[in-house]
Design a protein around this motif. Sequence first.
Motif, PDB file in Angstrom:
ATOM      1  N   PHE A 220       0.739  -1.233   0.128  1.00  0.00           N
ATOM      2  CA  PHE A 220      -0.063  -0.014  -0.018  1.00  0.00           C
ATOM      3  C   PHE A 220       0.728   1.378   0.100  1.00  0.00           C
ATOM      4  CE2 PHE A 220      -2.113   3.591   2.413  1.00  0.00           C
ATOM      5  CZ  PHE A 220      -3.095   3.672   1.459  1.00  0.00           C
ATOM      6  N   ILE A 221       1.880   1.300   0.893  1.00  0.00           N
ATOM      7  CA  ILE A 221       2.738   2.418   0.898  1.00  0.00           C
ATOM      8  C   ILE A 221       3.624   2.670  -0.140  1.00  0.00           C
ATOM      9  CG2 ILE A 221       4.741   1.570   2.574  1.00  0.00           C
ATOM     10  CD1 ILE A 221       2.694   5.005   2.913  1.00  0.00           C
ATOM     11  N   ASN A 222       3.971   1.414  -0.636  1.00  0.00           N
ATOM     12  CA  ASN A 222       4.648   1.544  -2.169  1.00  0.00           C
ATOM     13  C   ASN A 222       3.842   2.006  -3.262  1.00  0.00           C
ATOM     14  OD1 ASN A 222       6.854   0.320  -0.871  1.00  0.00           O
ATOM     15  ND2 ASN A 222       6.792  -1.780  -1.632  1.00  0.00           N
ATOM     16  N   GLU A 223       2.643   1.846  -3.173  1.00  0.00           N
ATOM     17  CA  GLU A 223       1.904   2.407  -4.409  1.00  0.00           C
ATOM     18  C   GLU A 223       1.564   4.056  -4.169  1.00  0.00           C
ATOM     19  OE1 GLU A 223      -1.747  -0.074  -5.037  1.00  0.00           O
ATOM     20  OE2 GLU A 223      -0.551  -0.947  -6.758  1.00  0.00           O
ATOM     21  N   MET A 224       1.404   4.355  -2.517  1.00  0.00           N
ATOM     22  CA  MET A 224       1.293   5.617  -2.248  1.00  0.00           C
ATOM     23  C   MET A 224       2.579   6.472  -2.873  1.00  0.00           C
ATOM     24  SD  MET A 224      -1.788   6.461  -1.122  1.00  0.00           S
ATOM     25  CE  MET A 224      -2.613   5.051  -1.991  1.00  0.00           C
ATOM     26  N   ALA A 225       3.703   5.714  -2.740  1.00  0.00           N
ATOM     27  CA  ALA A 225       5.006   6.472  -2.978  1.00  0.00           C
ATOM     28  C   ALA A 225       5.204   6.754  -4.530  1.00  0.00           C
ATOM     29  CB  ALA A 225       6.186   5.398  -2.589  1.00  0.00           C
ATOM     30  N   ASP A 226       4.488   5.609  -5.099  1.00  0.00           N
ATOM     31  CA  ASP A 226       4.577   6.160  -6.682  1.00  0.00           C
ATOM     32  C   ASP A 226       3.712   7.340  -7.102  1.00  0.00           C
ATOM     33  OD1 ASP A 226       6.087   3.891  -7.066  1.00  0.00           O
ATOM     34  OD2 ASP A 226       4.572   2.619  -8.012  1.00  0.00           O
ATOM     35  N   LEU A 227       2.408   7.280  -6.365  1.00  0.00           N
ATOM     36  CA  LEU A 227       1.561   8.593  -6.568  1.00  0.00           C
ATOM     37  C   LEU A 227       2.217   9.662  -6.194  1.00  0.00           C
ATOM     38  CD1 LEU A 227      -1.296   9.415  -7.263  1.00  0.00           C
ATOM     39  CD2 LEU A 227      -2.073   8.806  -5.286  1.00  0.00           C
ATOM     40  N   CYS A 228       2.775   9.680  -4.943  1.00  0.00           N
ATOM     41  CA  CYS A 228       3.620  10.745  -4.609  1.00  0.00           C
ATOM     42  C   CYS A 228       4.580  11.600  -5.585  1.00  0.00           C
ATOM     43  CB  CYS A 228       4.330  10.581  -3.165  1.00  0.00           C
ATOM     44  SG  CYS A 228       3.208  10.330  -1.579  1.00  0.00           S
ATOM     45  N   GLU A 229       5.369  10.506  -6.078  1.00  0.00           N
ATOM     46  CA  GLU A 229       6.264  10.894  -7.294  1.00  0.00           C
ATOM     47  C   GLU A 229       5.404  11.661  -8.157  1.00  0.00           C
ATOM     48  OE1 GLU A 229       8.804   7.828  -8.439  1.00  0.00           O
ATOM     49  OE2 GLU A 229       9.503   7.435  -6.508  1.00  0.00           O
ATOM     50  N   LYS A 230       4.310  11.132  -8.626  1.00  0.00           N
ATOM     51  CA  LYS A 230       3.386  11.760  -9.795  1.00  0.00           C
ATOM     52  C   LYS A 230       2.965  13.250  -9.493  1.00  0.00           C
ATOM     53  CE  LYS A 230       3.667   8.454 -12.786  1.00  0.00           C
ATOM     54  NZ  LYS A 230       4.783   8.488 -13.621  1.00  0.00           N
ATOM     55  N   VAL A 231       2.718  13.141  -7.930  1.00  0.00           N
ATOM     56  CA  VAL A 231       1.790  14.679  -7.615  1.00  0.00           C
ATOM     57  C   VAL A 231       2.712  15.496  -6.998  1.00  0.00           C
ATOM     58  CG1 VAL A 231      -0.349  13.548  -7.570  1.00  0.00           C
ATOM     59  CG2 VAL A 231       0.962  13.794  -5.740  1.00  0.00           C
ATOM     60  N   GLY A 232       4.084  15.227  -6.656  1.00  0.00           N
ATOM     61  CA  GLY A 232       4.829  16.284  -5.856  1.00  0.00           C
ATOM     62  C   GLY A 232       4.618  16.012  -4.493  1.00  0.00           C
ATOM     63  N   ALA A 233       4.286  14.966  -3.881  1.00  0.00           N
ATOM     64  CA  ALA A 233       3.960  14.864  -2.664  1.00  0.00           C
ATOM     65  C   ALA A 233       5.252  13.779  -2.013  1.00  0.00           C
ATOM     66  CB  ALA A 233       2.812  14.219  -2.058  1.00  0.00           C
ATOM     67  N   ASP A 234       5.300  13.860  -0.577  1.00  0.00           N
ATOM     68  CA  ASP A 234       6.323  13.197   0.172  1.00  0.00           C
ATOM     69  C   ASP A 234       5.858  12.003   1.034  1.00  0.00           C
ATOM     70  OD1 ASP A 234       8.160  12.262   2.006  1.00  0.00           O
ATOM     71  OD2 ASP A 234       9.133  14.316   2.086  1.00  0.00           O
ATOM     72  N   VAL A 235       6.194  10.785   0.447  1.00  0.00           N
ATOM     73  CA  VAL A 235       5.574   9.551   0.976  1.00  0.00           C
ATOM     74  C   VAL A 235       5.992   9.327   2.540  1.00  0.00           C
ATOM     75  CG1 VAL A 235       7.364   7.798   0.497  1.00  0.00           C
ATOM     76  CG2 VAL A 235       5.090   7.184   0.698  1.00  0.00           C
ATOM     77  N   GLN A 236       7.220   9.814   2.934  1.00  0.00           N
ATOM     78  CA  GLN A 236       7.504   9.536   4.226  1.00  0.00           C
ATOM     79  C   GLN A 236       6.609  10.671   5.063  1.00  0.00           C
ATOM     80  OE1 GLN A 236      11.712  10.495   3.984  1.00  0.00           O
ATOM     81  NE2 GLN A 236      12.275   8.358   4.942  1.00  0.00           N
ATOM     82  N   GLN A 237       6.276  11.724   4.666  1.00  0.00           N
ATOM     83  CA  GLN A 237       5.402  12.404   5.487  1.00  0.00           C
ATOM     84  C   GLN A 237       3.906  11.976   5.330  1.00  0.00           C
ATOM     85  OE1 GLN A 237       5.812  16.452   4.465  1.00  0.00           O
ATOM     86  NE2 GLN A 237       8.116  16.426   4.750  1.00  0.00           N
ATOM     87  N   VAL A 238       3.592  11.414   4.361  1.00  0.00           N
ATOM     88  CA  VAL A 238       2.212  10.683   4.129  1.00  0.00           C
ATOM     89  C   VAL A 238       2.234   9.484   5.185  1.00  0.00           C
ATOM     90  CG1 VAL A 238       0.942   9.387   2.946  1.00  0.00           C
ATOM     91  CG2 VAL A 238       1.780  11.386   1.928  1.00  0.00           C
ATOM     92  N   ALA A 239       3.194   8.739   5.348  1.00  0.00           N
ATOM     93  CA  ALA A 239       3.246   7.605   6.328  1.00  0.00           C
ATOM     94  C   ALA A 239       3.124   8.136   7.750  1.00  0.00           C
ATOM     95  CB  ALA A 239       4.734   6.826   6.076  1.00  0.00           C
ATOM     96  N   LYS A 240       4.146   9.142   7.983  1.00  0.00           N
ATOM     97  CA  LYS A 240       3.760   9.654   9.257  1.00  0.00           C
ATOM     98  C   LYS A 240       2.333  10.290   9.632  1.00  0.00           C
ATOM     99  CE  LYS A 240       6.164  12.612  12.389  1.00  0.00           C
ATOM    100  NZ  LYS A 240       6.978  14.037  12.893  1.00  0.00           N
ATOM    101  N   GLY A 241       1.894  11.026   8.767  1.00  0.00           N
ATOM    102  CA  GLY A 241       0.593  11.477   8.765  1.00  0.00           C
ATOM    103  C   GLY A 241      -0.834  10.601   9.044  1.00  0.00           C
ATOM    104  N   ILE A 242      -0.535   9.181   8.227  1.00  0.00           N
ATOM    105  CA  ILE A 242      -1.414   8.237   8.544  1.00  0.00           C
ATOM    106  C   ILE A 242      -1.238   7.472   9.850  1.00  0.00           C
ATOM    107  CG2 ILE A 242      -2.175   8.319   6.236  1.00  0.00           C
ATOM    108  CD1 ILE A 242      -0.836   5.710   5.577  1.00  0.00           C
ATOM    109  N   GLY A 243       0.337   7.288   9.967  1.00  0.00           N
ATOM    110  CA  GLY A 243       0.813   6.244  11.143  1.00  0.00           C
ATOM    111  C   GLY A 243       0.400   6.598  12.248  1.00  0.00           C
ATOM    112  N   LEU A 244       0.380   7.947  12.555  1.00  0.00           N
ATOM    113  CA  LEU A 244      -0.127   8.199  13.978  1.00  0.00           C
ATOM    114  C   LEU A 244      -1.660   8.036  14.315  1.00  0.00           C
ATOM    115  CD1 LEU A 244       1.894  11.811  13.887  1.00  0.00           C
ATOM    116  CD2 LEU A 244       2.124   9.878  15.574  1.00  0.00           C
ATOM    117  N   ASP A 245      -2.432   7.770  13.253  1.00  0.00           N
ATOM    118  CA  ASP A 245      -3.739   7.387  13.486  1.00  0.00           C
ATOM    119  C   ASP A 245      -3.450   5.915  14.099  1.00  0.00           C
ATOM    120  OD1 ASP A 245      -6.072   6.073  13.405  1.00  0.00           O
ATOM    121  OD2 ASP A 245      -6.750   7.280  11.800  1.00  0.00           O
TER     122      ASP A 245
END
Length: 435
Positions: A220-245
């Motif tokens: 799941f996070i690997n696919e989010m990473a691919d999307l991050c690359e396309k849209v100019g987002a940072d997967v580590q921050q996405v992981a942090k932002g969801i992981g704190l839930d």
Amino acid sequence: MRVAMIGTGYVGLVSGACFADFGHVVTCIDKDPSKIERLERGEIPIFEPGLDDLVARNVREGRLFFTLDGAQAIKDADAVFIAVGTPTRRGDGHADLSYVYAAAEEIAGLIDGFTVVVTKSTVPVGTGDEVEAIIKRVRPDAQFAVVSNPEFLREGAAIEDFKRPDRVVVGTEDERAQAVMRELYRPLSLNETPIVFTGRRTSELIKYAANAFLAMKITFINEMADLCEKVGADVQQVAKGIGLDKRIGSKFLNAGPGYGGSCFPKDTIALVKTAQDYGAPTRLIETTVEVNDARKKAMATKIAKAMQLEDLAGRTIGVLGLTFKPNTDDMRDAPSLDIVPALQALGAKVQAFDPEGAKEAAHLLKDVDFKAGAYEAAEGADALVILTEWDQFRALDLDRLKLLLKSPTVVDLRNVYKPAEMVRHGFTYASIGRG
Ligand code: NAD
């Protein structure tokens, strides 16, 4: 308690040594003479932090033994563990249970008095029933109970995981067997480890469900990473932002080149096969397997792209890390086994360094120039790829690296370095899912 451990590999050796450290008398049995000879000489056949001291201490204190011939140990045992391999069966993807069944036959001929036969190997639902049937067939008079007790340790942190697990799962409805299992794991009650008692089939499935879920989380996070690359987002921050839930949790959200190793690939496929056989397909896991396989293969193209090339003919790639994760020498199904040949197929020469896995990697990878250190692997290379995040790759001397590389390109498939820092040092830098 007296324990016989059949199979002295990554799981059997660690479990055996830890049970001995709990105070039980353990005999580790293996059919591989070179393994037993090395253990008898005081050598540890695998790399696992802390295992050498643990084994040495328990051998010295007379609680841990190694043998090729387990007959006496099995006869004397209160509990006989089966910790043999269950690799993918050639041709169909099911777990190969031949080693488990062979161990069951051996045990059957030997047990004496009430004995708990414990399947620690990862085995598909129903294997415990078959082990029970084998023993009954060979020895209709035997007094025994077959228990499922899957292992959740991680290589590289195996001792800590065994001694401080999140939980222990024990699958049996036999009360005598439950008492034996409780006694075996009694030292864990000091740190209040939950022991989950279930039916045997449920316990068998828990192991596969756990591994499949973790494999899916990584994918799941690997696919989010691919999307991050396309849209100019940072997967580590996405992981942090969801992981704190707390419903999601922060573990297993590190994007990378795709999961590998001795468990996830084979266990996800085995679960898919079991589910198909029972007419209850696990589509999420089927997709996870597919996505992950494709991802590993696509990494070579990602590396070429970072170098702004389509093929790598005449180029040299330095590779840091070959094992599927740090702190192990285990090369089974490591992503490097897909990525290195894919780089070579694009025409690259590969020079590589791994702190512990090079010896095993040399049997599995062709035409790789193995180097003695990280800087040697970088020297003269057109790009450096970080494939496994060993600690020693986390603080490389970037100026030295830049001088050694033919062209200052680093492809960091484990997101070890900060993009801004790498750019500041003058590198062309690519990583996973960071814009
Ligand atoms: P391994 O290949 O390292 O060890 C298996 C050992 O069993 C080998 O040394 C082999 O020689 C021995 N063996 C096979 N048949 C035997 C027999 N009849 N008598 C004596 N020895 C025999 O495998 P492993 O990584 O320790 O995995 C064992 C099981 O534990 C697998 O089912 C695996 O899925 C599961 N598991 C592994 C891990 C892990 O991190 N490696 C974690 C959890 C569960």
